[in-house]
Design an enzyme around this catalytic site. Structure first.
Site, short mmCIF file in Angstrom:
data_model
loop_
_atom_site.label_atom_id
_atom_site.label_comp_id
_atom_site.label_asym_id
_atom_site.label_seq_id
_atom_site.Cartn_x
_atom_site.Cartn_y
_atom_site.Cartn_z
N ASP A 500 0.83 -1.10 -0.02
CA ASP A 500 0.01 0.17 0.00
C ASP A 500 0.87 1.23 0.23
O ASP A 500 0.30 2.35 -0.34
CB ASP A 500 -0.62 0.02 1.23
CG ASP A 500 -2.12 -0.93 1.31
OD1 ASP A 500 -2.69 -1.28 0.12
OD2 ASP A 500 -2.27 -1.43 2.41
C1 BGC Z 1 -2.30 2.25 5.10
C2 BGC Z 1 -1.20 1.04 5.13
C3 BGC Z 1 -1.82 -0.13 5.45
C4 BGC Z 1 -2.84 -0.68 4.88
C5 BGC Z 1 -3.68 -1.64 5.48
C6 BGC Z 1 -3.44 1.70 4.32
O1 BGC Z 1 -4.47 2.85 4.14
O2 BGC Z 1 -1.84 3.38 4.66
O3 BGC Z 1 -0.09 1.43 5.81
O4 BGC Z 1 -1.00 -1.44 5.32
O5 BGC Z 1 -4.05 0.60 4.79
O6 BGC Z 1 -4.19 -1.56 6.67
C1 NOJ Z 2 -3.15 -4.36 3.60
C2 NOJ Z 2 -3.88 -4.26 2.26
O1 NOJ Z 2 -5.24 -4.59 2.55
C3 NOJ Z 2 -3.36 -4.89 1.17
O2 NOJ Z 2 -4.01 -4.46 -0.05
C4 NOJ Z 2 -1.96 -4.73 1.05
O3 NOJ Z 2 -1.50 -5.55 -0.07
C5 NOJ Z 2 -1.32 -4.71 2.22
N1 NOJ Z 2 -1.88 -4.11 3.34
C6 NOJ Z 2 0.41 -4.27 2.10
O4 NOJ Z 2 0.44 -3.01 2.06
#
Ligand code: BGC
Ligand code: NOJ
Length: 825
Positions: A500
């Site tokens: 992400d």
């Molecule tokens: C956050 C990431 C996180 C993800 C899943 C995103 O919105 O910015 O840091 O890994 O959501 O929780």
């Molecule tokens: C959680 C998100 O739901 C997923 O889509 C993503 O691949 C991982 N975080 C890694 O950032």
């Protein structure tokens, strides 16, 4: 330090104290009605969609924490503060003589006792029903008769969880309830556009009730000191607006030794528009000088309540739920001699896979249920760990997901479970998304043999009339990567490339701007080695689908594209000792030795080796050696090294977290199984299993005080090797993580080595030498495989006594019920 123990026989985790480091929760419900429930009775309920159909209210990040939920106040005799207690410990926080909480498969039980009065509160969502049952059994264990008062309380959410916590100027005037006998109905907005209501009933006559929160609590009080409880008098209030609640008061007499139960049911009902009212609202007119509120049609609620109004009925529903889980979990079981491994594989990992399948990343104690609905890549990956459990539901899900794909092969990143439509706030452009659709479809077909799914017509972007077979959706997924490549021939990275926080076109200097969806500078050169690895893995799977079920010529064309991509990875995606992660918007390496920070990332090492890149020419082993040397520590394998100490405009969110947390070098558990699988690809069983163990919750139970989250499920993240020492090993964001599915894929398909293929069940374990004998049962395409593996040093396999070469048990004759497989390794 431990806070409870596993009871494998009953498939429970038994918690001995309310004071776990964080609320340790469970999920109730499987299809429509869901509840979160903590070890102190906290949590909330919703119907299908945690944002749009929230039934009860929950305040995230409130202080004190976790005080919203199902509240029961048991008053034993007089009104003295000491005589009133909660069977769930909260909200009253009264010390109890005996207490424990047992989280099981789809149910939670609280056992408590104080001064000769004991309670057993059993909470579950019965199969196929839109309700949560709370059966409260009370037993007088003393030598004297007892006069008991039980007061219940829960707070309604005004349906849309976002509006509910923001739009107070409206909310405080909309709330509406009806009270009828022992049932309290919540009907806010029913008079206008809603055809659904919720209700909370009990199977006993009431001694009083409340629906006004203010009246129930009284001035200055919280749930731990409601005025109605401590004054001994409910207000019998019917609220208009403000904050509607539901509270019953029931009075009971218990003789010495006597047991009585109360069955509370929280339900949800939807009605056809024409049948909404028992009596429609009446206008004030000359004929009828008094206007009158409508009376809702309570038939469905009454019918539901009647299904759970006796202990026998509740017991039968509870037994059914148990049987349901017995059947599901009998599809894959193992005995390895390692109790921790067995309990994860046989019980908790599969259970968590069901929960991630249901919830995606929507509602947990870390996900507020108001943001992300179902994630495209998330749900595709969740299916990998779920497909063997209920293939029919997996099929339906694949088709739902495919329906949010665009005609050009790109996809929406998320959709709301209620509407099944793409989420426009987040949009698309996450270039790894489309390929995950190939992964789950391939897995589904290998599991079931149902290649017919490829012909199922599916719309694009939810637009009727655009239907094309699922096969065409997969084709467009694969072609999307082929047609979106950068200067090194590697796939263009787009947004938030699985990670992400890799936001290579974002360039954000504006606080609050979304890292994931902002594109301030699109130079057209940012590329992903990770997607390249995915393309090799899933491109090959797509080619195989073409060769088996479609157009062979297309299959070989795709194989050529895959070969080209592989070359590009080995040329420009290889850094000398490991795989590069990406090229940024200036064409510079991300995750290369030349970088001052973030020299190596875990994702391409796992993905490229899983795809078979460099397994012949040596790069695979080298990359995994680097993973071990640079990324691995006591509590797992960190996402990258060294962590970013500075904010990098050209990288985005990954450099925004403090070192050692989340994607900035935390142990991001989701990708640990990738490197474990990669180790099995190069047949390094010891390290593969060591990686598995480091993040596996059952092996961390003894350090629950450090780990903090539930010892029975995976968490998204554990603070990494560069986090401050005090935080190392501390987990966050339990339950809703792709870790569940991927660890199950790893342990079942690679470590234990039992893999569904198009030709039969493959059995090819890769475990350390200390495992000398395994027995595995696997239901595969309606045949039960009874497998034993014995370490003898002379590899071989017999199927029903006949010796077979290779590792795949050929598909048995149609109708075969049982196959006996004996393997020596
Ligand atoms: C956050 C990431 C996180 C993800 C899943 C995103 O919105 O910015 O840091 O890994 O959501 O929780
Ligand atoms: C959680 C998100 O739901 C997923 O889509 C993503 O691949 C991982 N975080 C890694 O950032």
């Amino acid at each position: 330090m431990k806070y409870g123990h596993f009871n494998d026989e009953d498939r429970e985790y038994v918690i001995d104290t309310p004071a776990t480091p964080l609320p340790w929760i469970n999920y109730l419900g499987n299809e429509g009605f869901f509840s979160l429930i903590s070890n102190t009775g906290g949590g909330y309920s919703f119907y299908r969609d945690a944002k749009l159909r929230r039934i009860t209210r929950f305040r995230y990040n409130d202080v004190p924490g976790d005080t919203d939920g199902r509240h029961y106040y048991i008053q034993d005799g007089c009104l003295g503060r000491d005589e009133v207690w909660s069977p769930t410990f909260l909200p009253l926080k009264k010390p109890l003589d005996r207490w424990r909480c047992r989280h099981g498969m789809g149910y939670t039980v609280f056992e408590a006792e104080k001064k000769g009065l004991s309670s057993t509160l059993t909470c579950f969502v019965p199969l196929g029903e839109n309700c949560e049952v709370n059966q409260l059994m009370l037993e007088n264990k003393s030598a004297f008769p007892k006069k008991i008062t039980v007061t219940s309380a829960l707070e309604w959410c005004l349906w849309n969880a976002v509006d509910d916590s923001t739009n107070f100027q409206r909310n405080f005037s909309t709330g509406e309830v009806e009270v009828d006998g022992s049932v309290i109905y919540h009907k806010t907005e029913y008079r206008e556009r809603r055809n659904h209501y919720a209700f909370y009933g009990v199977n006993e006559p009431l001694a009083g009730f409340d629906t006004s929160r203010d009246a129930f609590l009284g001035k200055f009080n919280g749930w731990d000191a409601p005025q109605a409880v401590f004054s001994g008098k409910s207000g019998n209030t019917e609220t208009h607006g403000w904050s509607p609640i539901a509270s019953h008061r029931v009075a009971l007499d218990l003789k010495p030794g006597e047991t009585k139960s109360l069955i509370f049911v929280l339900g949800y009902a939807e009605l056809p528009k024409a049948e909404k009212w028992e009596t429609a609202p009446v206008l004030m007119s000359e004929a009828s000088p008094q206007g009158k509120a409508g009376v809702i049609n309570k038939k469905p609620a009454k019918a539901l309540l009647a299904r759970f109004d006796t202990d026998e009925k509740v017991k039968a529903a509870f037994v059914n739920l148990k049987k349901y889980w017995d059947a599901l979990l009998s599809r894959f079981t193992v005995r390895t001699g390692d109790a921790k491994l067995d309990r994860m594989v046989n019980i908790w990992n599969q259970y968590q896979c069901m929960v991630t399948f249901n919830m995606s990343r929507s509602a947990s104690y870390f996900e507020s249920g108001t943001g992300r609905g179902m994630g495209f890549r998330d749900s595709c990956q969740d299916l990998l760990g779920f497909v063997h459990l209920i293939p029919e539901r997996a099929r339906e899900r694949i088709l739902d997901i495919a329906a949010i794909q665009m005609e050009d092969g790109s996809t929406w990143h998320q959709y709301q479970p209620l509407t099944k439509c793409g989420n426009a706030d987040i949009g698309g452009g996450f270039n790894d998304d489309p390929l995950w659709l190939v992964a789950c479809t391939y897995a589904y077909i290998a599991e079931t043999g149902d290649s017919g799914i490829l012909n199922a017509p599916v719309v694009f972007n939810n637009v009727e009339g655009t239907e094309k077979p699922l096969f065409e959706h997969l084709r467009r997924s694969v072609n999307y990567t082929i047609t979106h490549r950068g200067p090194h021939g590697l796939p263009l990275i787009g947004r938030a490339d699985w990670n992400d926080c890799l936001n290579l076109n974002c360039f954000s200097e504006e606080p609050g701007e979304s890292f994931q969806t902002t594109t301030n500078k699109e130079t057209g050169v940012a590329e992903s080695v990770f997607i390249a690895g995915m393309f090799v893995l899933y491109g090959n799977q797509y080619a195989e689908l073409c060769e088996r079920f479609g157009d062979k010529t297309e299959g070989s064309q795709i194989r050529e594209e895959v070969a080209t991509m592989k070359k590009a990875v080995l040329k420009d995606g290889w850094d000398g000792e490991w795989f590069v992660r990406a090229y940024d918007g200036y064409g510079k390496k991300v995750g290369g030795n030349e970088c001052a920070e973030g020299k190596i990332y875990i994702e391409p090492q796992g993905m490229c080796v899983m795809a078979g890149i460099g397994t012949q020419s040596g790069e695979a082993k080298k990359a995994l050696r680097s993973v071990k040397d640079k990324l691995t520590y006591k509590y797992g394998t960190s996402l990258l090294w060294p962590c970013y100490q500075n904010y990098h405009l050209e990288l985005g969110e990954v450099s925004s977290y403090p070192p050692g947390f989340k994607e900035n070098g935390g142990v991001f558990c989701h990708n640990n199984p990738w490197v474990s699988i990669a180790e099995t690809v190069v047949r390094n069983a010891d390290e593969a299993f060591a990686i598995y163990k480091r993040t596996c919750p059952a092996y961390l139970e003894d350090i629950s005080d450090i780990h903090r989250t539930e010892p029975y499920v995976y968490s998204q993240m554990v603070a990494g090797q560069e986090a401050p020492p005090a935080n190392q090993g501390e987990a966050k964001n339990s339950w809703l993580t792709g870790t569940a599915a991927w660890t199950f894929v790893n342990v079942s398909q690679y470590l234990l080595g039992v893999r569904a293929t198009h030709e039969g069940l493959q059995i090819d374990p890769c475990l350390p030498e200390s495992f000398t004998a395994l027995s595995i049962k696997r239901l595969f395409r309606d045949t039960e495989y009874d497998i034993t593996v014995t370490r003898t040093g002379a590899p071989g396999m017999t199927v029903d006594g006949k010796s077979i070469t290779g590792t795949i048990v050929p598909l048995p004759a149609v109708g075969a019920k049982r196959v006996v497989v004996e393997i020596t390794v």
